[in-house]
Design a protein around this motif. Structure first.
Motif, PDB file in Angstrom:
ATOM      1  N   ARG A  36       0.834  -1.204   0.000  1.00  0.00           N
ATOM      2  CA  ARG A  36       0.000   0.000   0.000  1.00  0.00           C
ATOM      3  C   ARG A  36       0.872   1.260   0.000  1.00  0.00           C
ATOM      4  O   ARG A  36       0.588   2.218  -0.707  1.00  0.00           O
ATOM      5  N   MET A  37       1.934   1.242   0.790  1.00  0.00           N
ATOM      6  CA  MET A  37       2.854   2.385   0.824  1.00  0.00           C
ATOM      7  C   MET A  37       3.518   2.577  -0.539  1.00  0.00           C
ATOM      8  O   MET A  37       3.686   3.702  -1.020  1.00  0.00           O
ATOM      9  N   LEU A  38       3.883   1.476  -1.172  1.00  0.00           N
ATOM     10  CA  LEU A  38       4.554   1.559  -2.470  1.00  0.00           C
ATOM     11  C   LEU A  38       3.620   2.101  -3.547  1.00  0.00           C
ATOM     12  O   LEU A  38       4.005   2.981  -4.333  1.00  0.00           O
ATOM     13  N   THR A  39       2.399   1.606  -3.595  1.00  0.00           N
ATOM     14  CA  THR A  39       1.472   2.079  -4.626  1.00  0.00           C
ATOM     15  C   THR A  39       1.136   3.552  -4.431  1.00  0.00           C
ATOM     16  O   THR A  39       0.992   4.299  -5.403  1.00  0.00           O
ATOM     17  N   ALA A  40       1.036   3.983  -3.168  1.00  0.00           N
ATOM     18  CA  ALA A  40       0.750   5.400  -2.897  1.00  0.00           C
ATOM     19  C   ALA A  40       1.911   6.285  -3.338  1.00  0.00           C
ATOM     20  O   ALA A  40       1.708   7.339  -3.942  1.00  0.00           O
ATOM     21  N   ALA A  41       3.135   5.855  -3.061  1.00  0.00           N
ATOM     22  CA  ALA A  41       4.308   6.652  -3.415  1.00  0.00           C
ATOM     23  C   ALA A  41       4.522   6.691  -4.924  1.00  0.00           C
ATOM     24  O   ALA A  41       4.921   7.714  -5.481  1.00  0.00           O
TER      25      ALA A  41
END
Length: 215
Positions: A36-41
């Motif tokens: 989730r953090m990766l897709t947001a960034a």
């Protein structure tokens, strides 16, 4: 009134995505960085993430390789310099600049951080980084040996020890950056270190490579 057409989606930049992903791994480690953090960034969906990079572990491995080769490229540019002094100076100064990109969210050396932090099972980071660094050190040592043969370095210089000194300085600059040393402080260290490098013997001039055939 006709509805406004939807804006064009942002073009996917793989290098930029790797940079953002690397920053997250840098800050949170492999385990602490969620999909989730990766897709947001990265500004993409999870399906797009998997399509572009495979698993999170695959993305981590590619980010590590990308940054490791980025550091190795500093050696490429430094070794192209005409004198040993310039080779070592460029290697240290460019590395300091790379290690202190705090405005981009990553002090120090990502590969050194990854070696000491948790990693995925798809890449043996310690072995990969060690092999690449050994290769870079061997290239530097070869350049120093060439300088010794041509008289560019004093005969009293132990080439292997000088190469090890430069590598130790490189590692130390990386570690100090991770501990919060500023670019100004580390540049001061690098400049002082250059005063310890044996000067070129008086009356010597650097060898100029012969022009390529057909030039």
């Amino acid at each position: 009134m006709a509805p406004r057409p939807a804006g064009r989606p942002r073009a996917f930049d793989r290098d930029d995505a790797l940079r953002h992903a690397a920053h997250l791994f840098w800050q949170h480690g492999f385990s602490g960085t969620s999909t989730r953090m990766l897709t947001a960034a990265l500004g993409i969906s999870s399906s797009s993430l998997y399509a572009a990079f495979g698993t999170k572990a695959d993305l981590f491995a590619e980010a590590i390789r990308s940054y490791a080769l980025r550091y190795s490229a500093i050696y490429d540019r430094a070794l192209a310099e005409p004198t040993v002094t310039k080779v070592i100076e460029r290697l240290l100064l460019e590395s300091v600049t790379e290690f202190t990109r705090t405005d981009e969210g990553h002090p120090g050396c990502l590969t050194s951080s990854a070696v000491m932090a948790d990693t995925s099972t798809t890449l043996d980071v310690r072995t990969y980084v060690a092999d690449l660094q050994c290769s870079d050190e061997a290239r530097l040592r070869n350049r120093l040996e060439q300088a010794a043969r041509t008289g560019e370095l004093p005969a009293t210089v132990q080439v292997a020890v000088l190469a090890e000194l430069v590598q130790t300085l490189w590692q130390g600059l990386s570690t100090r950056a991770e501990l919060g040393a500023t670019r100004r402080e580390l540049l001061g260290v690098a400049h002082f270190a250059m005063t310890l490098i044996p000067p070129m013997p008086a009356g010597r001039s650097p060898s100029v490579p012969a022009p390529a055939s057909g030039a």
